[in-house]
Motif scaffolding. Structure first.
Motif, PDB file in Angstrom:
ATOM      1  N   GLY A 132       0.780  -1.227   0.000  1.00  0.00           N
ATOM      2  CA  GLY A 132       0.000   0.000   0.000  1.00  0.00           C
ATOM      3  C   GLY A 132       0.814   1.279   0.000  1.00  0.00           C
ATOM      4  N   ILE A 133       0.331   2.266   0.738  1.00  0.00           N
ATOM      5  CA  ILE A 133       0.975   3.579   0.766  1.00  0.00           C
ATOM      6  C   ILE A 133       2.394   3.478   1.302  1.00  0.00           C
ATOM      7  CG2 ILE A 133       0.924   5.847   1.864  1.00  0.00           C
ATOM      8  CD1 ILE A 133      -2.133   5.743   1.690  1.00  0.00           C
ATOM      9  N   GLY A 134       2.600   2.699   2.352  1.00  0.00           N
ATOM     10  CA  GLY A 134       3.930   2.583   2.927  1.00  0.00           C
ATOM     11  C   GLY A 134       4.945   2.052   1.940  1.00  0.00           C
ATOM     12  N   LEU A 135       4.566   1.018   1.195  1.00  0.00           N
ATOM     13  CA  LEU A 135       5.477   0.468   0.190  1.00  0.00           C
ATOM     14  C   LEU A 135       5.696   1.470  -0.930  1.00  0.00           C
ATOM     15  CD1 LEU A 135       7.190  -1.842  -0.858  1.00  0.00           C
ATOM     16  CD2 LEU A 135       5.130  -2.859  -1.858  1.00  0.00           C
ATOM     17  N   ILE A 158      11.998  -0.953   6.645  1.00  0.00           N
ATOM     18  CA  ILE A 158      10.541  -1.020   6.611  1.00  0.00           C
ATOM     19  C   ILE A 158      10.047  -2.010   7.662  1.00  0.00           C
ATOM     20  CG2 ILE A 158      10.393  -0.322   4.199  1.00  0.00           C
ATOM     21  CD1 ILE A 158       9.963  -3.260   3.454  1.00  0.00           C
ATOM     22  N   THR A 159       8.873  -1.715   8.203  1.00  0.00           N
ATOM     23  CA  THR A 159       8.307  -2.563   9.237  1.00  0.00           C
ATOM     24  C   THR A 159       6.901  -3.006   8.846  1.00  0.00           C
ATOM     25  OG1 THR A 159       7.099  -0.948  10.605  1.00  0.00           O
ATOM     26  CG2 THR A 159       9.497  -1.071  10.884  1.00  0.00           C
ATOM     27  N   ALA A 160       6.497  -4.131   9.399  1.00  0.00           N
ATOM     28  CA  ALA A 160       5.143  -4.663   9.283  1.00  0.00           C
ATOM     29  C   ALA A 160       5.075  -5.874  10.206  1.00  0.00           C
ATOM     30  CB  ALA A 160       4.810  -5.053   7.844  1.00  0.00           C
ATOM     31  N   ARG A 161       3.901  -6.432  10.350  1.00  0.00           N
ATOM     32  CA  ARG A 161       3.738  -7.568  11.255  1.00  0.00           C
ATOM     33  C   ARG A 161       4.234  -8.884  10.659  1.00  0.00           C
ATOM     34  NH1 ARG A 161       0.414  -7.635  15.717  1.00  0.00           N
ATOM     35  NH2 ARG A 161      -0.593  -5.674  16.286  1.00  0.00           N
ATOM     36  N   LYS A 162       4.046  -9.081   9.351  1.00  0.00           N
ATOM     37  CA  LYS A 162       4.291 -10.383   8.743  1.00  0.00           C
ATOM     38  C   LYS A 162       5.667 -10.456   8.076  1.00  0.00           C
ATOM     39  CE  LYS A 162      -0.644 -11.182   7.912  1.00  0.00           C
ATOM     40  NZ  LYS A 162      -1.684 -11.461   6.900  1.00  0.00           N
ATOM     41  N   PRO A 163       6.547 -11.351   8.556  1.00  0.00           N
ATOM     42  CA  PRO A 163       7.891 -11.454   7.975  1.00  0.00           C
ATOM     43  C   PRO A 163       7.872 -11.797   6.492  1.00  0.00           C
ATOM     44  CG  PRO A 163       7.783 -12.625  10.075  1.00  0.00           C
ATOM     45  CD  PRO A 163       6.369 -12.236   9.728  1.00  0.00           C
ATOM     46  N   LYS A 211      -6.469   3.993  -3.254  1.00  0.00           N
ATOM     47  CA  LYS A 211      -6.798   2.618  -3.627  1.00  0.00           C
ATOM     48  C   LYS A 211      -5.784   1.636  -3.043  1.00  0.00           C
ATOM     49  CE  LYS A 211      -8.675   1.576  -7.514  1.00  0.00           C
ATOM     50  NZ  LYS A 211      -9.000   1.353  -8.943  1.00  0.00           N
ATOM     51  N   THR A 212      -6.094   1.187  -1.847  1.00  0.00           N
ATOM     52  CA  THR A 212      -5.284   0.183  -1.157  1.00  0.00           C
ATOM     53  C   THR A 212      -6.229  -0.800  -0.480  1.00  0.00           C
ATOM     54  OG1 THR A 212      -5.251   1.400   0.935  1.00  0.00           O
ATOM     55  CG2 THR A 212      -3.486   1.892  -0.642  1.00  0.00           C
ATOM     56  N   LYS A 213      -5.687  -1.911  -0.042  1.00  0.00           N
ATOM     57  CA  LYS A 213      -6.491  -2.896   0.684  1.00  0.00           C
ATOM     58  C   LYS A 213      -7.074  -2.296   1.954  1.00  0.00           C
ATOM     59  CE  LYS A 213      -6.344  -7.656   2.426  1.00  0.00           C
ATOM     60  NZ  LYS A 213      -7.509  -8.059   1.602  1.00  0.00           N
ATOM     61  N   PHE A 214      -6.318  -1.421   2.606  1.00  0.00           N
ATOM     62  CA  PHE A 214      -6.754  -0.789   3.845  1.00  0.00           C
ATOM     63  C   PHE A 214      -8.051  -0.008   3.655  1.00  0.00           C
ATOM     64  CE2 PHE A 214      -6.714   2.845   6.779  1.00  0.00           C
ATOM     65  CZ  PHE A 214      -6.564   2.203   8.008  1.00  0.00           C
ATOM     66  N   ALA A 215      -8.205   0.633   2.491  1.00  0.00           N
ATOM     67  CA  ALA A 215      -9.348   1.521   2.264  1.00  0.00           C
ATOM     68  C   ALA A 215     -10.463   0.895   1.432  1.00  0.00           C
ATOM     69  CB  ALA A 215      -8.867   2.806   1.582  1.00  0.00           C
ATOM     70  N   GLU A 216     -10.372  -0.394   1.134  1.00  0.00           N
ATOM     71  CA  GLU A 216     -11.343  -1.019   0.228  1.00  0.00           C
ATOM     72  C   GLU A 216     -12.787  -0.821   0.649  1.00  0.00           C
ATOM     73  OE1 GLU A 216      -9.003  -4.766  -1.887  1.00  0.00           O
ATOM     74  OE2 GLU A 216     -10.195  -5.125  -0.087  1.00  0.00           O
ATOM     75  N   GLY A 257      -7.181   8.244  -5.165  1.00  0.00           N
ATOM     76  CA  GLY A 257      -5.747   8.376  -5.079  1.00  0.00           C
ATOM     77  C   GLY A 257      -5.040   7.048  -5.288  1.00  0.00           C
ATOM     78  N   LEU A 258      -3.765   7.123  -5.602  1.00  0.00           N
ATOM     79  CA  LEU A 258      -2.885   5.966  -5.720  1.00  0.00           C
ATOM     80  C   LEU A 258      -1.721   6.151  -4.743  1.00  0.00           C
ATOM     81  CD1 LEU A 258      -2.774   5.741  -9.611  1.00  0.00           C
ATOM     82  CD2 LEU A 258      -4.139   4.320  -8.056  1.00  0.00           C
ATOM     83  N   PRO A 259      -1.095   5.062  -4.310  1.00  0.00           N
ATOM     84  CA  PRO A 259       0.027   5.203  -3.380  1.00  0.00           C
ATOM     85  C   PRO A 259       1.095   6.181  -3.861  1.00  0.00           C
ATOM     86  CG  PRO A 259      -0.652   2.924  -3.452  1.00  0.00           C
ATOM     87  CD  PRO A 259      -1.457   3.632  -4.505  1.00  0.00           C
TER      88      PRO A 259
END
Length: 258
Positions: A23-26, A41-46, A196-201, A221-223
């Motif tokens: 999403g936006i972070g990437l 970069i950080t996130a929950r899933k390795p 347009k991201t999964k977060f905002a679907e 918007g786009l990322p």
């Protein structure tokens, strides 16, 4: 397509970007790497982080550190690894956010409300505290922070109200720290509308054509739209900008809509 580390306005800078496996972070990570930065970069899933690091060109450009963004020990680990791996820390992007409640605000569970504030506001504040304590910035790359707020923090939505409360708090946090941390560290924010991201679907899925009618630019918007603004605010091009929130909304708030 992997980002191309071709140099540019962030050449030699090291950035931490939270919540950046997609999403936006990437998108922000892609832009900063393309402009010469090294990113942590950080996130929950390795697994998702590993894929994102590969997308960014591998370990020469990026490091992924999995964990809970609101966990102080994780924050300490990320800050330390940024300095150990890439030799410094100059930029911070607080992108992690949650919005588990949808509907009238009075229907929100209080435990969920507290969690939203903890992740969206308190954790962002903690990341800034730890980055500054570790020596954010240097003579070549002065310290800069960008917080990911939202137009929901600038007006009423009727469906994501508590999320908006948290983003309004983040906007004021940005203002206050912009005042307190100058001249050594600049702190700004961006406030996107629907991207347009999964977060905002949930805000557009199945009815995008109807949603975009309220946008003068006639698209969501786009990322990369957000990434360009974040890159600017982190750069020397914005060296006299601090404590500000840049609205990135395709014009939707011009008509009073969110």
């Amino acid at each position: 397509m992997a980002a191309d580390a071709r140099g540019g306005r962030h050449e030699g800078a090291v950035a931490i970007i939270t919540g950046a496996s997609r999403g936006i972070g990437l998108g922000i990570a892609e832009r900063l790497v393309a402009e010469g930065a090294k990113v942590v970069i950080t996130a929950r899933k390795p697994e998702a982080l590993a894929e994102a690091v590969e997308h960014l060109g591998g370990s020469a450009n990026a490091l992924g550190v999995a964990g809970n963004a609101a966990d102080e020990s994780h924050q300490d680990e990320v800050v330390a690894k940024a300095r150990e791996t890439f030799g410094g820390l100059h930029l911070l992007v607080n992108n992690t956010g949650i919005n588990p409640a949808y509907g009238p605000m009075l229907d929100s569970d209080l435990d969920i409300a507290r969690k939203v504030l903890d992740v969206n506001v308190v954790a962002a504040f903690s990341w800034i505290k730890k980055a500054v304590a570790a020596g954010l910035g240097d003579d070549a790359h002065p310290g800069a922070v960008v917080n990911l707020a939202s137009v929901a923090g600038q007006g009423a939505s009727g469906v994501i109200g508590w999320y908006g409360v948290s983003k309004a708090a983040l906007i004021h946090l940005t203002t206050e720290l912009g005042y307190e941390l100058g001249p050594d560290v600049r702190v700004n924010a961006v406030a996107p509308a629907v991207v347009k991201t999964k977060f905002a679907e949930a805000l557009y899925e199945g009815r995008e054509e109807k949603v975009v009618r309220a946008y003068p630019m006639k698209r969501l918007g786009l990322p990369e739209d957000v990434a360009g603004a974040v890159s600017f605010l982190l750069s020397s091009d914005a060296s006299w900008v601090t404590g500000q929130t840049l609205t990135i909304d395709g014009g939707v708030t011009l008509g009073g809509a969110l």
